[in-house]
Scaffold this motif. Structure first.
Motif, mmCIF file in Angstrom:
data_model
loop_
_atom_site.group_PDB
_atom_site.id
_atom_site.type_symbol
_atom_site.label_atom_id
_atom_site.label_comp_id
_atom_site.label_asym_id
_atom_site.label_seq_id
_atom_site.Cartn_x
_atom_site.Cartn_y
_atom_site.Cartn_z
ATOM 1 N N PHE A 12 65.661 70.295 57.745
ATOM 2 C CA PHE A 12 64.548 69.654 57.072
ATOM 3 C C PHE A 12 63.251 69.992 57.804
ATOM 4 O O PHE A 12 63.240 70.214 59.023
ATOM 5 C CB PHE A 12 64.751 68.135 57.040
ATOM 6 C CG PHE A 12 65.843 67.693 56.104
ATOM 7 C CD1 PHE A 12 65.617 67.611 54.744
ATOM 8 C CD2 PHE A 12 67.102 67.367 56.585
ATOM 9 C CE1 PHE A 12 66.620 67.215 53.874
ATOM 10 C CE2 PHE A 12 68.112 66.966 55.735
ATOM 11 C CZ PHE A 12 67.870 66.893 54.382
ATOM 12 N N ALA A 13 62.159 70.036 57.028
ATOM 13 C CA ALA A 13 60.851 70.372 57.608
ATOM 14 C C ALA A 13 60.498 69.383 58.714
ATOM 15 O O ALA A 13 60.744 68.179 58.607
ATOM 16 C CB ALA A 13 59.780 70.342 56.517
ATOM 17 N N GLY A 14 59.916 69.909 59.780
ATOM 18 C CA GLY A 14 59.453 69.062 60.871
ATOM 19 C C GLY A 14 60.433 68.912 62.012
ATOM 20 O O GLY A 14 60.078 68.378 63.068
ATOM 21 N N PHE A 15 61.660 69.397 61.838
ATOM 22 C CA PHE A 15 62.650 69.293 62.915
ATOM 23 C C PHE A 15 62.858 70.659 63.548
ATOM 24 O O PHE A 15 63.295 71.603 62.871
ATOM 25 C CB PHE A 15 63.986 68.755 62.369
ATOM 26 C CG PHE A 15 63.896 67.363 61.827
ATOM 27 C CD1 PHE A 15 63.707 66.279 62.671
ATOM 28 C CD2 PHE A 15 63.976 67.119 60.452
ATOM 29 C CE1 PHE A 15 63.621 64.986 62.180
ATOM 30 C CE2 PHE A 15 63.898 65.835 59.956
ATOM 31 C CZ PHE A 15 63.709 64.767 60.817
ATOM 32 N N THR A 16 62.576 70.763 64.813
ATOM 33 C CA THR A 16 62.674 72.048 65.520
ATOM 34 C C THR A 16 63.438 71.954 66.833
ATOM 35 O O THR A 16 63.754 72.981 67.423
ATOM 36 C CB THR A 16 61.264 72.595 65.812
ATOM 37 O OG1 THR A 16 60.529 71.625 66.582
ATOM 38 C CG2 THR A 16 60.500 72.882 64.516
ATOM 39 N N ASP A 17 63.738 70.744 67.282
ATOM 40 C CA ASP A 17 64.410 70.596 68.574
ATOM 41 C C ASP A 17 65.822 71.161 68.518
ATOM 42 O O ASP A 17 66.489 71.111 67.470
ATOM 43 C CB ASP A 17 64.491 69.117 68.970
ATOM 44 C CG ASP A 17 63.122 68.534 69.295
ATOM 45 O OD1 ASP A 17 62.207 69.326 69.581
ATOM 46 O OD2 ASP A 17 62.972 67.302 69.235
ATOM 47 N N PRO A 18 66.323 71.694 69.632
ATOM 48 C CA PRO A 18 67.705 72.187 69.658
ATOM 49 C C PRO A 18 68.705 71.057 69.515
ATOM 50 O O PRO A 18 68.417 69.906 69.843
ATOM 51 C CB PRO A 18 67.816 72.848 71.037
ATOM 52 C CG PRO A 18 66.774 72.175 71.870
ATOM 53 C CD PRO A 18 65.641 71.862 70.945
ATOM 54 N N TRP A 19 69.869 71.402 68.997
ATOM 55 C CA TRP A 19 70.942 70.419 68.863
ATOM 56 C C TRP A 19 71.658 70.245 70.211
ATOM 57 O O TRP A 19 71.669 71.151 71.043
ATOM 58 C CB TRP A 19 71.956 70.885 67.814
ATOM 59 C CG TRP A 19 71.485 70.711 66.392
ATOM 60 C CD1 TRP A 19 70.219 70.898 65.917
ATOM 61 C CD2 TRP A 19 72.292 70.329 65.282
ATOM 62 N NE1 TRP A 19 70.174 70.658 64.578
ATOM 63 C CE2 TRP A 19 71.440 70.304 64.145
ATOM 64 C CE3 TRP A 19 73.630 70.016 65.118
ATOM 65 C CZ2 TRP A 19 71.894 69.970 62.878
ATOM 66 C CZ3 TRP A 19 74.093 69.693 63.859
ATOM 67 C CH2 TRP A 19 73.231 69.661 62.747
ATOM 68 N N GLU A 20 72.257 69.074 70.382
ATOM 69 C CA GLU A 20 73.056 68.813 71.574
ATOM 70 C C GLU A 20 74.529 69.072 71.306
ATOM 71 O O GLU A 20 74.983 69.014 70.161
ATOM 72 C CB GLU A 20 72.882 67.361 72.029
ATOM 73 C CG GLU A 20 71.494 67.025 72.532
ATOM 74 C CD GLU A 20 71.451 65.632 73.126
ATOM 75 O OE1 GLU A 20 72.420 65.246 73.814
ATOM 76 O OE2 GLU A 20 70.456 64.930 72.899
ATOM 77 N N GLN A 21 75.245 69.351 72.384
ATOM 78 C CA GLN A 21 76.692 69.530 72.297
ATOM 79 C C GLN A 21 77.340 68.731 73.414
ATOM 80 O O GLN A 21 77.004 68.911 74.580
ATOM 81 C CB GLN A 21 77.057 70.999 72.416
ATOM 82 C CG GLN A 21 78.555 71.261 72.446
ATOM 83 C CD GLN A 21 78.870 72.743 72.477
ATOM 84 O OE1 GLN A 21 78.521 73.465 71.542
ATOM 85 N NE2 GLN A 21 79.514 73.211 73.529
ATOM 86 N N SER A 179 66.647 60.986 64.125
ATOM 87 C CA SER A 179 65.911 61.052 62.853
ATOM 88 C C SER A 179 66.458 62.158 61.959
ATOM 89 O O SER A 179 66.603 61.990 60.741
ATOM 90 C CB SER A 179 64.422 61.290 63.109
ATOM 91 O OG SER A 179 63.849 60.203 63.780
ATOM 92 N N GLU A 180 66.786 63.300 62.557
ATOM 93 C CA GLU A 180 67.328 64.405 61.764
ATOM 94 C C GLU A 180 68.746 64.072 61.287
ATOM 95 O O GLU A 180 69.123 64.423 60.164
ATOM 96 C CB GLU A 180 67.324 65.699 62.576
ATOM 97 C CG GLU A 180 67.669 66.932 61.743
ATOM 98 C CD GLU A 180 67.484 68.241 62.503
ATOM 99 O OE1 GLU A 180 67.744 69.302 61.914
ATOM 100 O OE2 GLU A 180 67.068 68.204 63.680
ATOM 101 N N GLN A 181 69.512 63.403 62.133
ATOM 102 C CA GLN A 181 70.833 62.947 61.707
ATOM 103 C C GLN A 181 70.731 62.069 60.459
ATOM 104 O O GLN A 181 71.483 62.237 59.497
ATOM 105 C CB GLN A 181 71.501 62.134 62.815
ATOM 106 C CG GLN A 181 71.914 62.890 64.045
ATOM 107 C CD GLN A 181 72.466 61.937 65.095
ATOM 108 O OE1 GLN A 181 73.161 60.978 64.762
ATOM 109 N NE2 GLN A 181 72.156 62.184 66.353
ATOM 110 N N SER A 182 69.799 61.125 60.490
ATOM 111 C CA SER A 182 69.628 60.205 59.362
ATOM 112 C C SER A 182 69.222 60.946 58.098
ATOM 113 O O SER A 182 69.675 60.621 56.997
ATOM 114 C CB SER A 182 68.602 59.125 59.711
ATOM 115 O OG SER A 182 69.042 58.345 60.805
ATOM 116 N N ALA A 183 68.345 61.961 58.248
ATOM 117 C CA ALA A 183 67.909 62.745 57.092
ATOM 118 C C ALA A 183 69.088 63.515 56.490
ATOM 119 O O ALA A 183 69.252 63.578 55.264
ATOM 120 C CB ALA A 183 66.797 63.705 57.507
ATOM 121 N N ILE A 184 69.921 64.102 57.341
ATOM 122 C CA ILE A 184 71.097 64.833 56.871
ATOM 123 C C ILE A 184 72.063 63.879 56.166
ATOM 124 O O ILE A 184 72.560 64.154 55.072
ATOM 125 C CB ILE A 184 71.799 65.539 58.048
ATOM 126 C CG1 ILE A 184 70.912 66.659 58.593
ATOM 127 C CG2 ILE A 184 73.158 66.096 57.615
ATOM 128 C CD1 ILE A 184 71.408 67.265 59.891
#
Length: 413
Positions: A12-21, A179-184
């Protein structure tokens, strides 16, 4: 220790941070599950509810609304106190640890729960997040290929496939910021809602069609159906099937070419055939036999596995192979004939020989109850339009399912 993972193909637009593992065990703690079979459950009353692994595999989607899903009650009221520390909460996830195939490990995220305490049942692995996740994220992610393929080499068994807690512990969980989790989760939940809506519409139409077929054709021993269109009152007439159809035979093709005629093989007759045979081979005219004309019904006439499989020729004129027969309408409405043949199940009148088969001697004397042509056409048109509506919802459903699959492939890593 947290590792940075690659990012997905779609964000989604506005999300650029790397994902965690992180390791599964760093993200979740396991809860206890009971060993109750279906015999220990009921659908009417009790002090506690149960989540059964079979429902996870077949009935539930990625996220479970327990308020609407009719979770079964636990019959024995003394069971619940033994699991006081494992009563489920919203946000918990439950894996089905056993299945007959690689769907083992299917997971459901609990979004809402009924008022009664709920615990996890036989052949399940319930787990509780150690920190917050966005609503809907875990249900979709843990069922995605991105995560599930980690489980495949860890599965055990041949006839029954199982996934263990140890196997889950060996997996990695990848996720973006909250926030990106919630959007997904919100986006995929919306698609799930649309899929559910069209599935219900499709199911209702299929049930409605079945009911109308039962009521718009006379029952055994009766001369009129229960439901008729206004203006039709005459009794239906009993005829022999051979009097209202011409029976066509199959033959080997004279030559395969880019001709103007379809050549339909018995292998082309399957549940997904949509009348047009776009993939069928083309042939030149075969002077040895008559072509099968538009509006005819063609079906497999021998073989236990495929006997009675049938479709209509709605495209170009066709030839058929030697394992097939064709019924061409003669003084009967084509749509009405198609309904009757579907209702009858011609395979039931086959010879019970080593290779079951249908011959002309079965077709010609077979009794058919028919109304006059005007009523035939009214009935045929009604069900033809109903079939179009069913197909429309089926295609919308398939489109939404394909969209979701594509998003699951591209929104997770």
């Amino acid at each position: 220790m947290t590792e940075q993972a690659k990012v997905p193909a779609i964000r989604f637009a506005g999300f650029t941070d790397p994902w965690e593992q992180r390791k599964f065990g760093d993200c979740f703690e396991f809860l206890k599950s009971n060993t109750l079979s279906r015999a220990g459950l009921n659908g009417e009353n009790g002090t506690a509810r149960n989540v059964h692994y079979g429902d996870i595999l077949i009935k539930f989607g990625d996220c479970l609304d327990g308020e609407r899903s009719d979770l079964p009650f636990i019959t024995d009221d003394t069971v619940l106190p033994k699991y006081a520390g494992s009563i489920l909460r919203e946000g918990d996830v439950i894996f089905a640890d056993t299945a007959e195939d690689e769907t083992a490990g299917k997971c459901v995220e609990l979004r809402k729960l009924p008022k009664e305490p709920t615990i996890s049942g036989l052949h399940t692995i319930p787990a509780r997040p150690r920190f917050p996740f966005g609503t809907g994220y875990l249900g979709h992610y843990l069922n995605s290929d991105a995560y599930h393929r980690q489980l495949l080499p860890l599965m055990q068994g041949i006839k029954v496939i199982s996934v263990s807690k140890a196997a889950l512990q060996d997996t990695q969980v990848r996720f973006p910021g909250l926030s990106e989790q919630s959007a997904i989760g919100a986006a995929l939940n919306e698609i799930d809602s649309l899929i559910t809506l069209h599935q219900r519409k499709y199911d209702k139409l299929v049930i409605f069609k079945k009911s109308m077929l039962e009521k718009m054709f006379p029952k055994d021993g009766e001369s009129v159906p229960e439901i008729r269109f206004a203006g039709f009152t005459d009794p239906w007439e009993q005829r022999k099937l051979g009097e209202i159809v011409s029976i066509g035979a199959g033959a080997p093709p004279s030559a395969f070419s880019a001709g103007n005629f379809l050549y339909v093989k018995v292998d082309d007759l399957n549940e997904s055939s949509h009348f047009q045979f776009d993939s069928a081979q083309r042939v030149d005219a075969n002077t040895a036999v008559k072509p099968i004309r538009k509006g005819s019904i063609i079906f497999a006439k021998r073989g236990a596995a495929i006997l009675g499989n049938k479709v209509r020729v709605l495209g170009k004129t066709a030839y058929i192979d030697t394992n097939m027969m064709a019924l061409e309408p003669r003084g009967v409405d084509a749509d009405f004939l198609w309904l009757f043949i579907n209702q009858t199940g011609l395979y039931r009148i086959a010879d019970t020989s080593t290779i079951p088969q249908i011959n002309n001697k079965h077709i010609e004397p077979y009794p058919v109850d028919i109304p006059n042509m005007a009523e035939q056409q009214a009935i045929g048109t009604f069900f033809s339009r109903l079939d179009d509506l069913i197909t429309l919802h089926q295609r919308k459903l398939e489109l939404l399912q394909n969209i979701k699959k594509s998003l699951l492939d591209k929104m997770f890593v």
